[in-house]
Design a protein around this motif. Structure first.
Motif, PDB file in Angstrom:
ATOM      1  N   LEU A 227       4.250  -8.260 -11.648  1.00 56.21           N
ATOM      2  CA  LEU A 227       5.006  -7.124 -11.072  1.00 56.21           C
ATOM      3  C   LEU A 227       4.354  -7.352  -9.526  1.00 56.21           C
ATOM      4  CD1 LEU A 227       6.002  -4.354 -13.289  1.00 56.21           C
ATOM      5  CD2 LEU A 227       7.515  -5.959 -12.148  1.00 56.21           C
ATOM      6  N   LYS A 228       5.228  -7.381  -8.476  1.00 51.13           N
ATOM      7  CA  LYS A 228       4.718  -7.275  -7.134  1.00 51.13           C
ATOM      8  C   LYS A 228       5.587  -6.309  -6.215  1.00 51.13           C
ATOM      9  CE  LYS A 228       4.900 -10.487  -3.161  1.00 51.13           C
ATOM     10  NZ  LYS A 228       5.025 -11.838  -2.659  1.00 51.13           N
ATOM     11  N   TYR A 229       5.051  -5.485  -5.303  1.00 50.32           N
ATOM     12  CA  TYR A 229       5.616  -4.716  -4.420  1.00 50.32           C
ATOM     13  C   TYR A 229       4.806  -4.577  -3.230  1.00 50.32           C
ATOM     14  CZ  TYR A 229       7.516  -0.295  -2.792  1.00 50.32           C
ATOM     15  OH  TYR A 229       8.111   0.824  -2.039  1.00 50.32           O
ATOM     16  N   ALA A 230       5.540  -4.496  -2.085  1.00 46.28           N
ATOM     17  CA  ALA A 230       4.807  -4.589  -0.625  1.00 46.28           C
ATOM     18  C   ALA A 230       5.453  -3.383   0.011  1.00 46.28           C
ATOM     19  CB  ALA A 230       5.295  -5.884   0.142  1.00 46.28           C
ATOM     20  N   GLN A 231       4.472  -2.494   0.694  1.00 46.28           N
ATOM     21  CA  GLN A 231       4.941  -1.671   1.648  1.00 46.28           C
ATOM     22  C   GLN A 231       3.910  -1.433   2.942  1.00 46.28           C
ATOM     23  OE1 GLN A 231       4.717   2.304  -0.212  1.00 46.28           O
ATOM     24  NE2 GLN A 231       2.426   1.906  -0.444  1.00 46.28           N
ATOM     25  N   LYS A 232       4.290  -0.804   3.881  1.00 47.41           N
ATOM     26  CA  LYS A 232       3.386  -0.556   5.011  1.00 47.41           C
ATOM     27  C   LYS A 232       2.773   0.924   5.071  1.00 47.41           C
ATOM     28  CE  LYS A 232       6.127  -3.121   8.316  1.00 47.41           C
ATOM     29  NZ  LYS A 232       5.301  -4.622   8.237  1.00 47.41           N
ATOM     30  N   VAL A 233       1.503   0.939   5.031  1.00 50.72           N
ATOM     31  CA  VAL A 233       0.664   2.085   5.000  1.00 50.72           C
ATOM     32  C   VAL A 233       0.141   2.394   6.394  1.00 50.72           C
ATOM     33  CG1 VAL A 233      -1.292   3.287   3.863  1.00 50.72           C
ATOM     34  CG2 VAL A 233       0.229   1.818   2.632  1.00 50.72           C
ATOM     35  N   LYS A 234       0.106   3.547   6.775  1.00 52.15           N
ATOM     36  CA  LYS A 234      -0.371   4.067   8.203  1.00 52.15           C
ATOM     37  C   LYS A 234      -2.014   4.208   8.080  1.00 52.15           C
ATOM     38  CE  LYS A 234       0.417   7.339  12.063  1.00 52.15           C
ATOM     39  NZ  LYS A 234       0.131   6.375  13.052  1.00 52.15           N
ATOM     40  N   TYR A 235      -2.984   3.646   8.730  1.00 48.18           N
ATOM     41  CA  TYR A 235      -4.250   3.761   8.851  1.00 48.18           C
ATOM     42  C   TYR A 235      -4.721   3.964  10.227  1.00 48.18           C
ATOM     43  CZ  TYR A 235      -9.069   2.226   8.347  1.00 48.18           C
ATOM     44  OH  TYR A 235     -10.609   2.332   8.121  1.00 48.18           O
ATOM     45  N   LYS A 236      -5.221   5.037  10.547  1.00 47.60           N
ATOM     46  CA  LYS A 236      -5.698   5.263  11.889  1.00 47.60           C
ATOM     47  C   LYS A 236      -4.399   5.169  12.928  1.00 47.60           C
ATOM     48  CE  LYS A 236     -10.435   4.312  11.141  1.00 47.60           C
ATOM     49  NZ  LYS A 236     -11.734   3.598  11.504  1.00 47.60           N
ATOM     50  N   ASP A 237      -4.365   4.192  13.855  1.00 42.75           N
ATOM     51  CA  ASP A 237      -3.279   4.076  14.626  1.00 42.75           C
ATOM     52  C   ASP A 237      -2.474   2.748  14.303  1.00 42.75           C
ATOM     53  OD1 ASP A 237      -3.609   6.456  15.894  1.00 42.75           O
ATOM     54  OD2 ASP A 237      -5.126   5.407  17.360  1.00 42.75           O
ATOM     55  N   GLU A 238      -2.590   2.075  13.320  1.00 42.06           N
ATOM     56  CA  GLU A 238      -1.800   1.062  12.853  1.00 42.06           C
ATOM     57  C   GLU A 238      -1.344   1.103  11.462  1.00 42.06           C
ATOM     58  OE1 GLU A 238      -4.376  -2.690  12.456  1.00 42.06           O
ATOM     59  OE2 GLU A 238      -6.089  -1.314  12.245  1.00 42.06           O
ATOM     60  N   LEU A 239      -0.277   0.003  11.601  1.00 44.04           N
ATOM     61  CA  LEU A 239       0.395  -0.008   9.992  1.00 44.04           C
ATOM     62  C   LEU A 239      -0.077  -0.948   9.428  1.00 44.04           C
ATOM     63  CD1 LEU A 239       4.172   0.561  11.079  1.00 44.04           C
ATOM     64  CD2 LEU A 239       2.662   2.067   9.563  1.00 44.04           C
ATOM     65  N   ILE A 240      -0.706  -0.816   8.162  1.00 51.76           N
ATOM     66  CA  ILE A 240      -1.414  -1.961   7.215  1.00 51.76           C
ATOM     67  C   ILE A 240      -0.312  -2.385   6.346  1.00 51.76           C
ATOM     68  CG2 ILE A 240      -3.069  -2.541   5.699  1.00 51.76           C
ATOM     69  CD1 ILE A 240      -4.075  -2.024   8.334  1.00 51.76           C
ATOM     70  N   ASN A 241       0.048  -3.838   6.185  1.00 53.33           N
ATOM     71  CA  ASN A 241       0.726  -4.332   5.178  1.00 53.33           C
ATOM     72  C   ASN A 241      -0.011  -4.387   3.599  1.00 53.33           C
ATOM     73  OD1 ASN A 241       3.060  -4.777   6.786  1.00 53.33           O
ATOM     74  ND2 ASN A 241       1.946  -6.517   7.741  1.00 53.33           N
ATOM     75  N   VAL A 242       0.604  -3.742   2.750  1.00 51.80           N
ATOM     76  CA  VAL A 242      -0.253  -3.637   1.549  1.00 51.80           C
ATOM     77  C   VAL A 242       0.647  -4.410   0.393  1.00 51.80           C
ATOM     78  CG1 VAL A 242      -1.229  -2.343  -0.217  1.00 51.80           C
ATOM     79  CG2 VAL A 242      -1.450  -1.501   2.109  1.00 51.80           C
ATOM     80  N   GLU A 243       0.256  -5.420  -0.282  1.00 54.98           N
ATOM     81  CA  GLU A 243       0.874  -5.996  -1.379  1.00 54.98           C
ATOM     82  C   GLU A 243       0.337  -5.267  -2.644  1.00 54.98           C
ATOM     83  OE1 GLU A 243       2.336  -9.831  -0.934  1.00 54.98           O
ATOM     84  OE2 GLU A 243       1.197 -10.466  -2.469  1.00 54.98           O
ATOM     85  N   TYR A 244       0.850  -4.883  -3.524  1.00 56.16           N
ATOM     86  CA  TYR A 244       0.348  -4.595  -4.947  1.00 56.16           C
ATOM     87  C   TYR A 244       0.980  -5.376  -5.925  1.00 56.16           C
ATOM     88  CZ  TYR A 244       0.213  -0.088  -2.335  1.00 56.16           C
ATOM     89  OH  TYR A 244      -0.347   0.845  -1.276  1.00 56.16           O
TER      90      TYR A 244
END
Length: 174
Positions: free
Chosen positions: A42-59
């Motif tokens: 299974l795959k899921y992707a979302q953006k996560v806020k880290y400090k002052d930037e958005l991080i693309n995370v793929e699970y």
């Protein structure tokens, strides 16, 4: 509840979880590399806020042949495509944890299907943790993500539980 699951149980429950995701218009996907065991995840992707930037995370939720449980793999990328290193990943997901504990919890391993480095939550206690639930889970994938996901900012809507309960009631009537 059994302390572990077979590959076919994982596959069946992954498809059941995907059906719930589809009903909720969530963006989980079932990726099938080929028909060989265990080349589906299974795959899921979302953006996560880290400090002052958005991080693309793929699970990725992948079956572990060794532990016979689901495993959560992830990769985190900056907006320029650069991969977060292990230290930045720890800071993003578990900033208060002592570093000595993190090596045992969130570590880098080769993805068993894609054969490249991913971060993963170590599966050594997954079986024990999943077996502590009094009521037998009808979908261990859903239970697994509900328990482990929040550690890496992967949180499911409460609607997943409601739809799963509706499916249980429908299956009991049949």
């Amino acid at each position: 509840m059994s302390d572990s699951m077979t590959w076919l149980e994982f596959l069946s429950q992954a498809k059941g979880f995907l059906a719930i995701s589809s009903k909720l218009n969530d963006s989980w996907q079932l990726i099938e590399k080929d028909k060989h065991e265990p080349n589906t995840f299974l795959k899921y992707a979302q953006k996560v806020k880290y400090k002052d930037e958005l991080i693309n995370v793929e699970y990725h939720i992948v079956y572990s042949i060794s532990y016979q449980v689901p495993m959560l793999y992830l990769q985190a990328h900056r907006s320029d495509g650069g991969l977060l290193d292990i230290e930045a990943t720890w800071n993003l997901f578990m900033p208060e944890m002592p570093r000595s504990d993190l090596y045992q919890m969130l570590t880098q391993m080769e993805h068993p299907v894609l054969f490249r480095p991913f971060m993963t939550l170590h599966p050594c206690r997954t079986c024990e943790i999943l077996s502590q639930f009094g009521k037998q889970s009808t979908n261990l994938i859903l239970t697994f993500i509900s328990i482990y996901g929040p550690y890496v900012k992967l949180e499911l809507s409460n609607s997943y539980g409601l739809i799963n309960e509706e499916n249980e009631k429908y299956e009991m009537k049949m």
